[in-house]
Structures are given as structure tokens and as C-alpha cells.
Scaffold this motif. Structure first.
Motif, PDB file in Angstrom:
ATOM      1  N   LEU A 380       0.824  -1.207   0.000  1.00 25.48           N
ATOM      2  CA  LEU A 380       0.000   0.000   0.000  1.00 25.48           C
ATOM      3  C   LEU A 380       0.861   1.261   0.000  1.00 25.48           C
ATOM      4  CD1 LEU A 380      -2.802  -1.044   2.529  1.00 25.48           C
ATOM      5  CD2 LEU A 380      -3.039  -0.699   0.061  1.00 25.48           C
ATOM      6  N   ARG A 381       1.959   1.226   0.724  1.00 25.70           N
ATOM      7  CA  ARG A 381       2.861   2.384   0.716  1.00 25.70           C
ATOM      8  C   ARG A 381       3.499   2.583  -0.641  1.00 25.70           C
ATOM      9  NH1 ARG A 381       7.038   1.543   5.365  1.00 25.70           N
ATOM     10  NH2 ARG A 381       7.784   3.547   4.528  1.00 25.70           N
ATOM     11  N   ILE A 382       3.835   1.490  -1.308  1.00 25.37           N
ATOM     12  CA  ILE A 382       4.471   1.600  -2.628  1.00 25.37           C
ATOM     13  C   ILE A 382       3.514   2.207  -3.648  1.00 25.37           C
ATOM     14  CG2 ILE A 382       5.385   0.230  -4.550  1.00 25.37           C
ATOM     15  CD1 ILE A 382       6.642  -1.628  -2.481  1.00 25.37           C
ATOM     16  N   VAL A 383       2.224   1.864  -3.559  1.00 27.18           N
ATOM     17  CA  VAL A 383       1.259   2.388  -4.525  1.00 27.18           C
ATOM     18  C   VAL A 383       0.704   3.743  -4.113  1.00 27.18           C
ATOM     19  CG1 VAL A 383       0.630   0.082  -5.307  1.00 27.18           C
ATOM     20  CG2 VAL A 383      -0.672   1.148  -3.465  1.00 27.18           C
ATOM     21  N   GLY A 384       1.223   4.333  -3.037  1.00 29.22           N
ATOM     22  CA  GLY A 384       0.872   5.715  -2.728  1.00 29.22           C
ATOM     23  C   GLY A 384       0.084   5.966  -1.469  1.00 29.22           C
ATOM     24  N   ALA A 385      -0.201   4.954  -0.658  1.00 30.47           N
ATOM     25  CA  ALA A 385      -0.933   5.196   0.582  1.00 30.47           C
ATOM     26  C   ALA A 385      -0.050   5.949   1.566  1.00 30.47           C
ATOM     27  CB  ALA A 385      -1.383   3.872   1.196  1.00 30.47           C
ATOM     28  N   GLY A 386      -0.578   7.008   2.136  1.00 33.82           N
ATOM     29  CA  GLY A 386       0.196   7.829   3.050  1.00 33.82           C
ATOM     30  C   GLY A 386       0.178   7.303   4.473  1.00 33.82           C
ATOM     31  N   PRO A 387       1.105   7.746   5.297  1.00 32.28           N
ATOM     32  CA  PRO A 387       1.137   7.295   6.689  1.00 32.28           C
ATOM     33  C   PRO A 387      -0.148   7.598   7.449  1.00 32.28           C
ATOM     34  CG  PRO A 387       3.185   8.405   6.095  1.00 32.28           C
ATOM     35  CD  PRO A 387       2.237   8.630   4.965  1.00 32.28           C
ATOM     36  N   GLY A 388      -0.715   8.804   7.224  1.00 34.77           N
ATOM     37  CA  GLY A 388      -1.943   9.161   7.921  1.00 34.77           C
ATOM     38  C   GLY A 388      -3.089   8.229   7.589  1.00 34.77           C
ATOM     39  N   TRP A 389      -3.217   7.848   6.326  1.00 36.96           N
ATOM     40  CA  TRP A 389      -4.295   6.940   5.909  1.00 36.96           C
ATOM     41  C   TRP A 389      -4.122   5.580   6.563  1.00 36.96           C
ATOM     42  CZ3 TRP A 389      -5.040   2.336   3.358  1.00 36.96           C
ATOM     43  CH2 TRP A 389      -6.322   2.107   2.841  1.00 36.96           C
ATOM     44  N   LEU A 390      -2.900   5.055   6.566  1.00 37.45           N
ATOM     45  CA  LEU A 390      -2.637   3.751   7.176  1.00 37.45           C
ATOM     46  C   LEU A 390      -2.938   3.759   8.672  1.00 37.45           C
ATOM     47  CD1 LEU A 390       0.732   2.870   5.399  1.00 37.45           C
ATOM     48  CD2 LEU A 390      -1.499   1.846   4.954  1.00 37.45           C
ATOM     49  N   LEU A 391      -2.543   4.830   9.351  1.00 39.92           N
ATOM     50  CA  LEU A 391      -2.791   4.918  10.792  1.00 39.92           C
ATOM     51  C   LEU A 391      -4.281   5.028  11.090  1.00 39.92           C
ATOM     52  CD1 LEU A 391       0.100   7.333  11.829  1.00 39.92           C
ATOM     53  CD2 LEU A 391      -0.031   4.875  12.239  1.00 39.92           C
ATOM     54  N   ARG A 392      -5.007   5.762  10.272  1.00 41.68           N
ATOM     55  CA  ARG A 392      -6.452   5.885  10.498  1.00 41.68           C
ATOM     56  C   ARG A 392      -7.161   4.550  10.287  1.00 41.68           C
ATOM     57  NH1 ARG A 392      -5.627  10.854   7.835  1.00 41.68           N
ATOM     58  NH2 ARG A 392      -6.346   9.981   5.857  1.00 41.68           N
ATOM     59  N   VAL A 393      -6.753   3.786   9.282  1.00 46.08           N
ATOM     60  CA  VAL A 393      -7.358   2.469   9.052  1.00 46.08           C
ATOM     61  C   VAL A 393      -7.102   1.548  10.248  1.00 46.08           C
ATOM     62  CG1 VAL A 393      -7.257   0.385   7.638  1.00 46.08           C
ATOM     63  CG2 VAL A 393      -7.304   2.623   6.549  1.00 46.08           C
ATOM     64  N   ASP A 394      -5.866   1.546  10.749  1.00 44.44           N
ATOM     65  CA  ASP A 394      -5.552   0.723  11.918  1.00 44.44           C
ATOM     66  C   ASP A 394      -6.388   1.131  13.123  1.00 44.44           C
ATOM     67  OD1 ASP A 394      -3.671  -0.753  10.564  1.00 44.44           O
ATOM     68  OD2 ASP A 394      -1.980   0.490  11.168  1.00 44.44           O
ATOM     69  N   ALA A 395      -6.511   2.433  13.360  1.00 43.79           N
ATOM     70  CA  ALA A 395      -7.257   2.908  14.523  1.00 43.79           C
ATOM     71  C   ALA A 395      -8.743   2.574  14.407  1.00 43.79           C
ATOM     72  CB  ALA A 395      -7.053   4.409  14.691  1.00 43.79           C
ATOM     73  N   VAL A 396      -9.341   2.776  13.222  1.00 42.39           N
ATOM     74  CA  VAL A 396     -10.762   2.482  13.047  1.00 42.39           C
ATOM     75  C   VAL A 396     -11.014   0.987  13.176  1.00 42.39           C
ATOM     76  CG1 VAL A 396     -12.672   2.559  11.411  1.00 42.39           C
ATOM     77  CG2 VAL A 396     -11.166   4.532  11.658  1.00 42.39           C
ATOM     78  N   HIS A 397     -10.142   0.185  12.579  1.00 44.43           N
ATOM     79  CA  HIS A 397     -10.283  -1.273  12.659  1.00 44.43           C
ATOM     80  C   HIS A 397     -10.248  -1.746  14.107  1.00 44.43           C
ATOM     81  CE1 HIS A 397      -8.158  -5.312  12.634  1.00 44.43           C
ATOM     82  NE2 HIS A 397      -9.307  -5.580  12.090  1.00 44.43           N
ATOM     83  N   ALA A 398      -9.264  -1.275  14.880  1.00 47.02           N
ATOM     84  CA  ALA A 398      -9.161  -1.681  16.283  1.00 47.02           C
ATOM     85  C   ALA A 398     -10.328  -1.150  17.105  1.00 47.02           C
ATOM     86  CB  ALA A 398      -7.836  -1.201  16.867  1.00 47.02           C
ATOM     87  N   THR A 399     -10.796   0.068  16.799  1.00 46.75           N
ATOM     88  CA  THR A 399     -11.911   0.639  17.544  1.00 46.75           C
ATOM     89  C   THR A 399     -13.188  -0.158  17.338  1.00 46.75           C
ATOM     90  OG1 THR A 399     -10.938   2.854  17.371  1.00 46.75           O
ATOM     91  CG2 THR A 399     -13.290   2.719  17.880  1.00 46.75           C
TER      92      THR A 399
END
Length: 472
Positions: A380-399
Motif C-alpha cells: 500500500l505504501r508503494i502504490v501511494g498510501a500515506g502514513p496518515g491513511w494507514l494509521l487511520r485504518v488501523d485505529a478504526v479497525h481496532a476501535t
């Protein structure tokens, strides 16, 4: 013309860690072939050692407490009360150590599933597989034995000071940590570690190498008949305890004797059936929809595997159900029935023990999930996903998963507290209940959301291409 017969040559197995060391130009060390996944065993083994040692120290302190004469202390302030409390907590401490270490060893073995399957393919015997995993567990146990005993001494002394200040233990009772804690802790943790290693490797030696390679990394199998049967038995026990509390002991102070174990039985049964329970709890999440956004990606990850989702939801369920049920039962008993302070403080210490072990298990589960997703994250990082997007997905998933586990834990607490309050007071509500509920639920949802972003933050320090090359 005769064909020469080649003699097989025994060569050492090269692990990914060995290859990484050679590529980096580092000389081999005794720890070069030690699986990095085994580092996840250090904290569970250390904490298991600490809690068992603390309870054993309290037990010895109670046994050797000074004998009180008339007028030397308040009611119940004697060594017998401390012995009873320490014995009760010690049993639960060993149980929590079993669950904690078994979960950590299972996680470590799953992380090495492909490597162990390859060993089976090159004719490694079942005894060799058992010995390999057992050696890893015992190496970790040796590393944490002394720190765990020292931490247990600190925890035990702190608990004794707290109990002394509230009149549960005789004033001036010194904390003793002699041969009894050493023998009890060493024997208990050693048996737990060896049994956990045997249990985790048993499926590996009973399956064919081809089946192991096909199943490596899929995580589809989550339970056997024994686990399902044990879960159903615990749920039936919880239902029986709640029913007896509300009907047989109505208006009887002995209702606390059946209400106390109820949240543990309910939570234990649901934990053993965790993936099935998580699949039911997360079913409404599918209504949120799927898509390329943060919410859609989190929903897709949540509903992809009930086994991985249960690794986050179940610790929250156990922590909320057991701690909230114990706290509400204790507050009700103290306010309405004048319960013995020994029983009340035993409940509080038990709640603290369960919350601490569940939090550690949650941290290990989040670390394992991040390790399994590191290839996906790197892509996902290679195809352009930013750090903020990745962190938000992790936080929403865990929440989302934590919220599902917290709601199930609230149901567990209600299944134990409501029958007890009906039996004692004839009504459901009580003073101060909602404040405790809101605090526990808020902490249970926020903590996984924060912890889930830590592995991703650590992985962002490394370039995505290098992270992809190191992915499992």
C-alpha cells in the motif's frame, strides 16, 4: 555401467535471520538462528512468573504472619485472612498464566508455521518439532526468570501494603519471599511453559507436511471439539450460576458465593468460542459498506477473518466482562450487605490481574496482526498510501473490534450482576453504576485504538521496498 549412488549430506538449515545476517556482513552469533517471533514470549512468560510469585509471596507472608492476641487488631486482621486471599488469587494467577503463555506460544508457533512445515517436509520427526519449540520456550523462560521473580516481589510487597492499610492483613506484617514462592513459582511456570509448547506443536505433528504447507499463514482452523466443548460447558456453568443466584438465594447473603464466579465462567466460555462470537458481533459492521476510504478498508479488514478479529475483540471482552462484573458485584456487596473486606479486596485484585493480563495479550495480538500485514502495508505504501491513511485504518479497525468486545463484555457483566442485585435488593439499578461502566468501556475502546497504531508507526521508519523484502 553402474550408476554412482550419492550419499545425502547433512547441512544446517538456513533461516531467514541467517540470510539477513550474511547479507549485512554480520558474523554469526549463538542467537542468529533464534526466531524473532519468539521474542513475543518474553513478556507473557515474565508477567506470568511475576503474578504467580507475588501471590506465592503473599501466601508465605500470611502463613508466617505474627499471631494476634485480643485487641491487637481489627476484626479479620489476621494471617488466616491473608492466606485465604492469597490462595484464591494464586489459583486465578496460575489460570491467567496458563491462558497468557498458551496464547503467546500459539502465536509464536503460528508465526513459524511455514518454517516448521518445511522442517516436516525434510523428514524432521515429531519429537524433533516438539523439542525445537520446547527449547525456544525454555530459552525465553530462562531469560525472564530472574526479572519476573524480582517484579513479583515488588508487586507482592505493594499488594501487602495496600491490604494492610485497609485492615485485611495484620498491621506490620512483613512481606516474605523465601523458598515457598521460589518453588511454587518455578514449578508452576515450568509446567505451564512445557505444556503450552506441547499443546501448540501437537497439531503440527499430527498433520501431513503437505497439509501444513497449504495451511501455513491462513489461520483458518480456530477450534477443535475439545475447545468447543469446554466453551459450551463454561457457558452452561455461567447460566446455572446466574439462575441459582436469582432464584435459589433470593434474599440470602450467600448469593455472593454463586454470583462471584459467574462473570469468569461467562467470559471464559465466550473467549473459548471467540472467533464464532466475533463473527456474530461483527456481522452488523458489514452494513457500513465497503469502499476505498478509511471506513471501507477497516470494514473489509474486520470481516476478512474472524480468527484475526477475535485476537483483538476477545481480550477486550474478557477484561471488560470480568473486571466490570467483579467491580459492580464488590460495590453492591459492600454497600448493601456489609461484605467481608477480604472478599471485596480479593475481587478488586482479581480484576486488576485480569485487566493486566488481557492488556498484555491484546498487545501481543496487535503485534502479531501487524506482522502478518506487513507485506500488505508495504505494498500500500508503494502504490501511494500515506502514513496518515494507514494509521487511520488501523485505529478504526481496532476501535470497531474493541467496541464489539466491550459490548459483549458488558453483557457478561450484566449476566452476573443483574441476578445478584435482583436477589439482594429486588431491583436492577444501583448507585454509582453508570460512572463505573462508562469509565471501563471508554478505556476498553480507546486503549486498542491507540496501541494499534504503534506497530505501523514503527514500520514507517523503514523504506517500503526494504520492508516488503523482509515481509513473511
Amino acid at each position: 555401467m553402474s550408476t554412482p549412488v550419492s550419499t545425502p549430506v547433512s547441512t544446517p538449515v538456513s533461516t531467514p535471520v541467517d540470510a539477513a545476517d550474511r547479507a549485512a556482513g554480520r558474523p554469526p552469533t549463538p542467537w542468529s538462528s533464534w526466531p524473532r517471533s519468539s521474542t513475543g514470549l518474553l513478556a507473557p512468560l515474565g508477567c506470568g512468573t511475576a503474578v504467580v510469585a507475588a501471590c506465592a509471596g503473599l501466601l508465605e507472608s500470611g502463613i508466617r504472619a505474627p499471631v494476634r492476641t485480643h485487641g491487637d487488631g481489627g476484626p479479620g486482621a489476621d494471617g488466616a485472612a491473608l492466606v485465604a486471599l492469597a490462595a484464591s488469587l494464586g489459583g486465578f494467577a496460575v489460570l491467567m498464566a496458563v491462558l497468557l503463555v498458551a496464547g503467546a506460544v500459539g502465536t509464536s508457533v503460528r508465526a513459524q508455521g511455514r518454517e516448521l512445515a518445511l522442517l516436516r517436509c525434510v523428514a524432521a520427526t515429531p519429537r524433533r518439532i516438539h523439542r525445537t519449540v520446547r527449547a525456544q520456550v525454555l530459552q525465553c523462560l530462562l531469560l525472564v526468570a530472574v526479572p519476573g521473580l524480582l517484579l513479583g516481589r515488588v508487586l507482592g510487597a505493594g499488594a501487602l501494603s495496600l491490604l494492610t492499610a485497609h485492615g485485611v492483613a495484620p498491621a506490620g506484617t512483613p512481606y516474605r519471599s523465601g523458598w515457598l514462592p521460589l518453588v511454587v513459582t518455578g514449578g508452576s511456570v515450568l509446567v505451564v511453559a512445557v505444556a503450552a509448547a506441547w499443546s501448540a506443536t501437537r497439531p503440527l505433528v499430527r498433520s501431513s507436511p503437505a497439509a501444513l504447507l497449504a495451511a501455513a499463514g491462513t489461520g483458518r482452523r480456530w477450534a477443535g471439539p475439545g475447545r468447543v466443548g469446554a466453551g459450551l460447558v463454561l457457558l452452561a456453568g455461567g447460566a446455572a450460576l446466574s439462575t441459582v443466584t436469582a432464584t435459589v438465594f433470593r434474599g440470602d447473603p450467600l448469593a455472593a458465593a454463586t454470583a462471584g464466579p459467574a462473570p469468569i465462567a461467562w467470559a471464559g466460555g465466550l473467549a473459548l468460542l471467540g472467533p464464532a462470537v466475533t463473527a456474530v458481533l461483527t456481522a452488523p459492521v458489514r452494513l457500513l459498506g465497503r469502499g476505498p476510504g478509511v471506513l471501507g478498508s477497516a470494514v473489509a479488514r474486520t470481516t476478512a477473518s474472524s480468527v484475526e478479529s477475535a485476537a483483538i475483540a476477545v481480550p477486550v471482552l474478557v477484561a471488560v466482562g470480568t473486571s466490570l462484573g467483579t467491580l459492580l458485584l464488590g460495590s453492591t456487596s459492600s454497600a448493601l450487605t456489609g461484605a467481608d473486606p477480604v472478599n471485596t479486596w480479593a475481587g478488586y485484585l482479581l480484576a486488576a490481574l485480569v485487566v493486566g493480563c488481557s492488556t498484555l495479550h491484546l498487545v501481543n495480538s496487535l503485534a502479531e496482526a501487524a506482522a502478518l500485514r506487513q507485506r500488505q502495508t508495504a505494498l500500500l505504501r508503494i502504490v501511494g498510501a500515506g502514513p496518515g491513511w494507514l494509521l487511520r485504518v488501523d485505529a478504526v479497525h481496532a476501535t470497531v473490534l474493541a467496541a464489539c468486545g466491550a459490548l459483549a463484555g458488558l453483557a457478561v457483566a450484566a449476566a452476573a450482576v443483574v441476578p445478584y442485585r435482583l436477589a439482594v435488593t429486588g431491583r436492577v439499578s444501583g448507585t454509582g453504576s453508570w460512572e463505573v461502566v462508562l469509565v471501563v468501556l471508554g478505556a476498553a475502546v480507546l486503549l486498542p485504538a491507540v496501541l494499534s497504531t504503534v506497530p505501523t508507526l514503527l514500520s514507517l521508519r523503514e523504506p517500503a521496498v526494504r520492508r516488503l523484502a523482509r515481509a513473511r
